[in-house]
Design a protein around this motif. Structure first.
Motif, PDB file in Angstrom:
ATOM      1  N   PHE A  27      16.384 -25.712 -25.436  1.00  0.00           N
ATOM      2  CA  PHE A  27      15.869 -24.635 -24.593  1.00  0.00           C
ATOM      3  C   PHE A  27      15.267 -25.242 -23.364  1.00  0.00           C
ATOM      4  N   THR A  28      16.263 -25.522 -22.461  1.00  0.00           N
ATOM      5  CA  THR A  28      15.664 -26.408 -21.309  1.00  0.00           C
ATOM      6  C   THR A  28      14.905 -25.651 -20.234  1.00  0.00           C
ATOM      7  N   ASN A  29      14.946 -24.293 -20.176  1.00  0.00           N
ATOM      8  CA  ASN A  29      14.100 -23.601 -19.138  1.00  0.00           C
ATOM      9  C   ASN A  29      12.803 -23.530 -19.816  1.00  0.00           C
ATOM     10  N   LEU A  30      12.290 -23.945 -20.877  1.00  0.00           N
ATOM     11  CA  LEU A  30      11.034 -23.912 -21.605  1.00  0.00           C
ATOM     12  C   LEU A  30      10.864 -25.102 -22.214  1.00  0.00           C
ATOM     13  N   PRO A  31      10.563 -26.341 -21.562  1.00  0.00           N
ATOM     14  CA  PRO A  31      10.359 -27.603 -22.136  1.00  0.00           C
ATOM     15  C   PRO A  31       8.992 -27.795 -22.806  1.00  0.00           C
ATOM     16  N   ALA A  32       8.807 -28.246 -23.697  1.00  0.00           N
ATOM     17  CA  ALA A  32       7.460 -28.412 -24.526  1.00  0.00           C
ATOM     18  C   ALA A  32       6.810 -29.652 -23.778  1.00  0.00           C
ATOM     19  N   ASP A  33       6.764 -29.692 -22.574  1.00  0.00           N
ATOM     20  CA  ASP A  33       6.174 -30.778 -21.405  1.00  0.00           C
ATOM     21  C   ASP A  33       5.229 -30.121 -20.485  1.00  0.00           C
ATOM     22  N   ARG A  34       3.980 -30.333 -20.644  1.00  0.00           N
ATOM     23  CA  ARG A  34       2.965 -29.918 -19.755  1.00  0.00           C
ATOM     24  C   ARG A  34       3.092 -29.915 -18.215  1.00  0.00           C
ATOM     25  N   PRO A  35       3.524 -31.127 -17.844  1.00  0.00           N
ATOM     26  CA  PRO A  35       3.607 -31.367 -16.301  1.00  0.00           C
ATOM     27  C   PRO A  35       4.952 -30.371 -15.841  1.00  0.00           C
ATOM     28  N   ALA A  36       5.854 -30.349 -16.806  1.00  0.00           N
ATOM     29  CA  ALA A  36       7.169 -29.526 -16.350  1.00  0.00           C
ATOM     30  C   ALA A  36       6.849 -28.102 -16.277  1.00  0.00           C
ATOM     31  N   LEU A  37       6.013 -27.600 -17.437  1.00  0.00           N
ATOM     32  CA  LEU A  37       5.598 -26.208 -17.417  1.00  0.00           C
ATOM     33  C   LEU A  37       4.774 -25.985 -15.981  1.00  0.00           C
ATOM     34  N   ALA A  38       3.669 -26.988 -15.718  1.00  0.00           N
ATOM     35  CA  ALA A  38       2.841 -26.727 -14.602  1.00  0.00           C
ATOM     36  C   ALA A  38       3.604 -26.546 -13.279  1.00  0.00           C
ATOM     37  N   ALA A  39       4.800 -27.486 -13.261  1.00  0.00           N
ATOM     38  CA  ALA A  39       5.621 -27.172 -12.284  1.00  0.00           C
ATOM     39  C   ALA A  39       6.165 -25.874 -11.913  1.00  0.00           C
ATOM     40  N   LYS A  40       6.653 -25.379 -13.161  1.00  0.00           N
ATOM     41  CA  LYS A  40       7.122 -24.156 -12.882  1.00  0.00           C
ATOM     42  C   LYS A  40       6.199 -23.174 -12.436  1.00  0.00           C
ATOM     43  N   LEU A  41       5.068 -23.392 -12.871  1.00  0.00           N
ATOM     44  CA  LEU A  41       3.934 -22.233 -12.669  1.00  0.00           C
ATOM     45  C   LEU A  41       3.588 -22.384 -11.100  1.00  0.00           C
ATOM     46  N   GLU A  42       3.816 -23.587 -10.362  1.00  0.00           N
ATOM     47  CA  GLU A  42       3.344 -23.882  -9.296  1.00  0.00           C
ATOM     48  C   GLU A  42       4.592 -23.412  -8.276  1.00  0.00           C
ATOM     49  N   ARG A  43       5.464 -23.607  -8.668  1.00  0.00           N
ATOM     50  CA  ARG A  43       6.950 -22.804  -8.057  1.00  0.00           C
ATOM     51  C   ARG A  43       6.840 -21.296  -8.146  1.00  0.00           C
ATOM     52  N   THR A  44       6.384 -20.569  -9.250  1.00  0.00           N
ATOM     53  CA  THR A  44       6.202 -19.161  -9.422  1.00  0.00           C
ATOM     54  C   THR A  44       5.156 -18.769  -8.449  1.00  0.00           C
ATOM     55  N   ALA A  45       3.997 -19.599  -8.177  1.00  0.00           N
ATOM     56  CA  ALA A  45       3.064 -19.056  -7.268  1.00  0.00           C
ATOM     57  C   ALA A  45       3.543 -19.241  -5.960  1.00  0.00           C
ATOM     58  N   ALA A  46       4.199 -20.053  -5.481  1.00  0.00           N
ATOM     59  CA  ALA A  46       4.755 -20.258  -4.251  1.00  0.00           C
ATOM     60  C   ALA A  46       5.861 -19.164  -4.037  1.00  0.00           C
ATOM     61  N   ALA A  47       6.431 -18.895  -4.862  1.00  0.00           N
ATOM     62  CA  ALA A  47       7.633 -17.850  -4.692  1.00  0.00           C
ATOM     63  C   ALA A  47       7.023 -16.373  -4.185  1.00  0.00           C
ATOM     64  N   LEU A  48       5.849 -16.168  -5.048  1.00  0.00           N
ATOM     65  CA  LEU A  48       5.216 -14.895  -5.021  1.00  0.00           C
ATOM     66  C   LEU A  48       4.393 -14.851  -4.036  1.00  0.00           C
TER      67      LEU A  48
END
Length: 338
Positions: A27-48
């Motif tokens: 499940f590439t888009n939802l890795p069980a990796d905290r830094p990778a998920l945190a990076a997705k949240l940062e990108r989301t905040a920037a996009a919004l």
């Protein structure tokens, strides 16, 4: 129903991490990796937070929240365009036809070609629903909320859209497709390669994969059998995508051989049929169950609601849905049939 779809926030990290551990791999888009998920949240905040319209390299991660309990019970994602900062690789399944005059025979061979044809398309992915919530149409709400978000922010997306479905994975967590093809060039198992891709991207594919087409007949029987086949748990998702207007055009995932579904954004069922209406207040009972979305960017919300028409451009919703969506009189809504 007290469930609502909203953009994810930094404080959702732990809940997303706990869900990622339930996916079972691949499940590439939802890795069980905290830094990778945190990076997705940062990108989301920037996009919004981006004020200018137009297409950029945006990622928007959404969560399904139970407003009664405060629990996060599902997630999904939109990428505004793939291949913006790194190549987006797929295999394209095609046919090579050759004729021998001497033998008076025509030979047709299926070929897999490494391609970046799909660059620039939007992508929907990362949909995961907690196993205890797989009822009440919540998977459908997660999936279609993304199309309403795209409709609400149409200028931020192009013309094409894709969805990659997870391919067949065996009981040991391996991929017959990976073992039969890419694994021979990389010297690593599927789980290791998939985890590396989820965190670091797939540039190593460009570095190590052969660029010449691959004859399908040269692969093992197990590898050939799963080309373009979704994981058994993904068959319902494939049907849902087909109902929405996506089609399988011979593109497959380079890791597990799962099908990549393609569509045109303006032809998607939800995008094409959604109506922009005026919130005319609440009603007591009755009404058809609809998907309703309100707000833009960080304020975007989507939920099921019981809707009744009110004049030519008005709609009344049940009180619970109106509260979930935080609606005020005369707010503009997007409404789509379930």
């Amino acid at each position: 129903m007290s469930f609502i779809i909203r953009p994810a926030r930094p404080d959702d990290l732990q809940a997303l991490y706990e869900m990622a551990k339930l996916t079972g791999g691949g499940f590439t888009n939802l890795p069980a990796d905290r830094p990778a998920l945190a990076a997705k949240l940062e990108r989301t905040a920037a996009a919004l937070a981006r004020a200018e319209e137009g297409i950029a390299d945006d990622l928007i991660l959404f969560v399904l929240e139970n407003r009664t309990t405060g629990q996060i019970r599902g997630t999904c994602q939109i990428f505004s365009q793939v291949g913006a900062t790194a190549p987006f690789y797929s295999y394209r399944l095609g046919t090579l036809t050759q004729h021998s005059r001497e033998l008076d025979r025509t030979f047709r061979a299926q070929m897999l070609s490494l391609t970046t044809d799909l660059e620039g398309a939007a992508e929907v992915g990362g949909l995961f629903l907690h196993p205890r919530e797989r009822a009440e149409g919540l998977g459908l709400l997660l999936a279609r909320s993304r199309y309403l978000y795209i409709r609400q922010h149409r200028a931020r997306f192009g013309e094409r859209i894709l969805a990659e479905l997870r391919g067949v994975i065996d009981e040991a967590g391996g991929s017959p497709f990976w073992d039969g093809l890419a694994g021979r060039f990389f010297g690593m198992g599927f789980q290791e390669a998939d985890a590396f891709n989820a965190i670091h991207g797939n540039q190593f594919i460009a570095d190590l994969m052969p660029k010449t087409p691959i004859y399908v007949d040269m692969l093992s029987d197990h590898a050939r059998a799963v080309i373009g086949m979704p994981h058994p748990n993904g068959r319902a998702a494939m049907r849902m995508l087909e109902t929405e207007g996506f089609k399988y055009n011979g593109y497959i995932d380079i890791f597990d051989g799962g099908p990549t579904m393609l569509g045109k954004i303006d032809n998607l069922r939800t995008v094409a049929q959604a109506r922009e209406l005026r919130f005319a207040g609440t009603h007591g009972e009755g009404g058809a169950k609809m998907l309703v979305a309100a707000g833009r960017l960080a304020d975007f919300r989507c939920a099921y609601a019981r809707a009744l028409p009110d004049g030519e451009d008005g709609v009344r919703l049940d009180g619970e849905a109106a509260d979930l969506l935080g609606l005020l009189s005369e707010d503009r809504l997007l409404v789509a049939e379930r």
